[in-house]
Design a protein around this motif. Sequence first.
Motif, PDB file in Angstrom:
ATOM      1  N   VAL A   1     -23.116  -4.682 -14.096  1.00  0.00           N
ATOM      2  CA  VAL A   1     -23.140  -3.262 -14.444  1.00  0.00           C
ATOM      3  C   VAL A   1     -22.688  -3.072 -15.890  1.00  0.00           C
ATOM      4  CG1 VAL A   1     -22.122  -0.996 -13.936  1.00  0.00           C
ATOM      5  CG2 VAL A   1     -22.756  -2.536 -12.055  1.00  0.00           C
ATOM      6  N   ARG A   2     -21.580  -3.711 -16.231  1.00  0.00           N
ATOM      7  CA  ARG A   2     -21.039  -3.573 -17.586  1.00  0.00           C
ATOM      8  C   ARG A   2     -20.109  -4.739 -17.879  1.00  0.00           C
ATOM      9  NH1 ARG A   2     -16.341  -1.470 -20.072  1.00  0.00           N
ATOM     10  NH2 ARG A   2     -16.759  -0.826 -22.215  1.00  0.00           N
ATOM     11  N   THR A   3     -20.183  -5.259 -19.081  1.00  0.00           N
ATOM     12  CA  THR A   3     -19.210  -6.267 -19.484  1.00  0.00           C
ATOM     13  C   THR A   3     -18.374  -5.696 -20.623  1.00  0.00           C
ATOM     14  OG1 THR A   3     -20.695  -7.290 -21.093  1.00  0.00           O
ATOM     15  CG2 THR A   3     -20.752  -8.156 -18.853  1.00  0.00           C
ATOM     16  N   GLY A   4     -17.063  -5.705 -20.430  1.00  0.00           N
ATOM     17  CA  GLY A   4     -16.151  -5.217 -21.459  1.00  0.00           C
ATOM     18  C   GLY A   4     -15.246  -6.344 -21.914  1.00  0.00           C
ATOM     19  N   ARG A   5     -14.335  -6.014 -22.803  1.00  0.00           N
ATOM     20  CA  ARG A   5     -13.456  -7.038 -23.340  1.00  0.00           C
ATOM     21  C   ARG A   5     -12.480  -7.531 -22.276  1.00  0.00           C
ATOM     22  NH1 ARG A   5      -8.615  -6.944 -25.837  1.00  0.00           N
ATOM     23  NH2 ARG A   5      -8.526  -4.680 -25.609  1.00  0.00           N
ATOM     24  N   THR A   6     -11.851  -6.594 -21.572  1.00  0.00           N
ATOM     25  CA  THR A   6     -10.834  -6.998 -20.593  1.00  0.00           C
ATOM     26  C   THR A   6     -11.329  -6.899 -19.149  1.00  0.00           C
ATOM     27  OG1 THR A   6      -9.895  -4.774 -20.534  1.00  0.00           O
ATOM     28  CG2 THR A   6      -8.946  -6.324 -22.115  1.00  0.00           C
ATOM     29  N   LEU A   7     -12.362  -6.102 -18.902  1.00  0.00           N
ATOM     30  CA  LEU A   7     -12.885  -5.948 -17.545  1.00  0.00           C
ATOM     31  C   LEU A   7     -14.404  -5.976 -17.554  1.00  0.00           C
ATOM     32  CD1 LEU A   7     -10.715  -3.001 -16.065  1.00  0.00           C
ATOM     33  CD2 LEU A   7     -10.560  -5.430 -15.472  1.00  0.00           C
TER      34      LEU A   7
END
Lengths: 286, 286
Positions: free
Chosen positions: B92-98
């Motif tokens: 769904v989404r890739t972020g820096r911490t999650l």
Amino acid sequence: MSEAATAAAPRATIGDSEFDRDTALTRRAPGVYDIDLSAGWTIINAVNGGYLLAVLGRALADALPHQDPFTISAHYLTASQPGPAVVRTDVVRTGRTLSTGTASLLQYDEQGNEVERIRVLASYGDLGALPDDVRTTATPPAIPPMEQCFGPEDGPAPVDGSSAIADRLMLKLDPATLGWALGQPSGKGEMRAWFGLKDGRDPDPLSLLLAVDALPPTAFEIGLRGWVPTVELTVHVRSRPAPGPLRVSITTRNLAGGFLEEDAEVWDSAGRLVAQSRQLARARLA
Amino acid sequence: MSEAATAAAPRATIGDSEFDRDTALTRRAPGVYDIDLSAGWTIINAVNGGYLLAVLGRALADALPHQDPFTISAHYLTASQPGPAVVRTDVVRTGRTLSTGTASLLQYDEQGNEVERIRVLASYGDLGALPDDVRTTATPPAIPPMEQCFGPEDGPAPVDGSSAIADRLMLKLDPATLGWALGQPSGKGEMRAWFGLKDGRDPDPLSLLLAVDALPPTAFEIGLRGWVPTVELTVHVRSRPAPGPLRVSITTRNLAGGFLEEDAEVWDSAGRLVAQSRQLARARLA
């Protein structure tokens, strides 16, 4: 608002209130909805997560054959802004007593690219079809009578900055969980309040999704400051609430590693535990 | 198993245990995994929901850039069967911490049609990257020392029928929550146990997903009988568990309308609250 003013004001009804107008979606195509996210449900500059969940919950009530959110989980991906948004729903499974679906809230960045704000997974049913049996052992929150509790209108604004949502909520906080507003947080991860919509609209399953995320963060009473962004919020709606004010109790027991949980219970005026929720939020450890 | 036998047996390690072998997936294509669901984790004839969640959790650990489930929600749609299954993941989404992703467990019916068993929505991070700060106010469950607790091997089988999972778990129940097995349920919605894997494998974030759904249902201590199928289960993994046995406490406070919640806490041997979960389950009201 004084009691006299409350008595004099015409009460909004379910289906014809600010909350209903601000969560109304326009179906553009099957499973695709447009909405203009209201600036009226912001805290400081953030759109309230409970209001957003109610928007998504309403889209799913339209998309699924069942009307009531029994269990709804939202993962908050990026910060929503007031203004135009799109909700896309997808039906995962329809059963006799429960249906499951997903919903996404999307907005557009300055370059016109789609940015997903929230992803939801939920199972819906018919609360009216449940048996009446109640063997609940939980007891309602120990909160003083409403006239002994305090809201933003009873003193200087407890939160810095303007919070539009304060104008739309009837929120009366238990003085025992108000120490943070006086610079003397209790150190306990507890927050309790009487809750309603200021225009007098009675609660329903959708407004319970707002109620679980509308109190000040328990982190304030623990002595933390600043924003406590929600990572994930799951709500179980267990009964259609009776008319009248709700009692909301929020508890945090596990603050560690920069995260905390917030457990909410919502009790209706008939003394029924109508919703339970838990969220995982980031904490800014001082 | 006697203590002498435990001491003599070679201890399995993380990555080389029954649990690891039975949750291993084969990546057929990006985001598509094959697995043969083991019959070794069934309770009566049902595949344990915690084992299934660990399978889906492992697929997401492969599909997402982060390794550890911070918060994972599963909606159980249809009953899984031992045998071949497919897991499909979607980022769904890739972020820096999650990072956030979805996963589906699918099997095939007799006509060869795909049937979805479970849908999962989860956010992953890196537990090793979290600060050490712990301000948890929750206290470990009041459970007697392990040698004063009881497992299936300490008496006649407490549950009718064969439960393969019992051979794979080290489960020692608090006598105070064992009344149901003697026909004298306490009436309280509580279940407490020491928990481990029988082959001695130490806990890790994935096995915590099993631990939260491996005890007998609290409904048994309330005096209900029969199956308590999970509708939805959300787990927050809050810390990498220390080696050694876990303590698991499960509480039900709201049994009403044919549904109940089960809140689980998992504490590691170092006294850290490493996971919290809540599930919504159907109860058969007598």
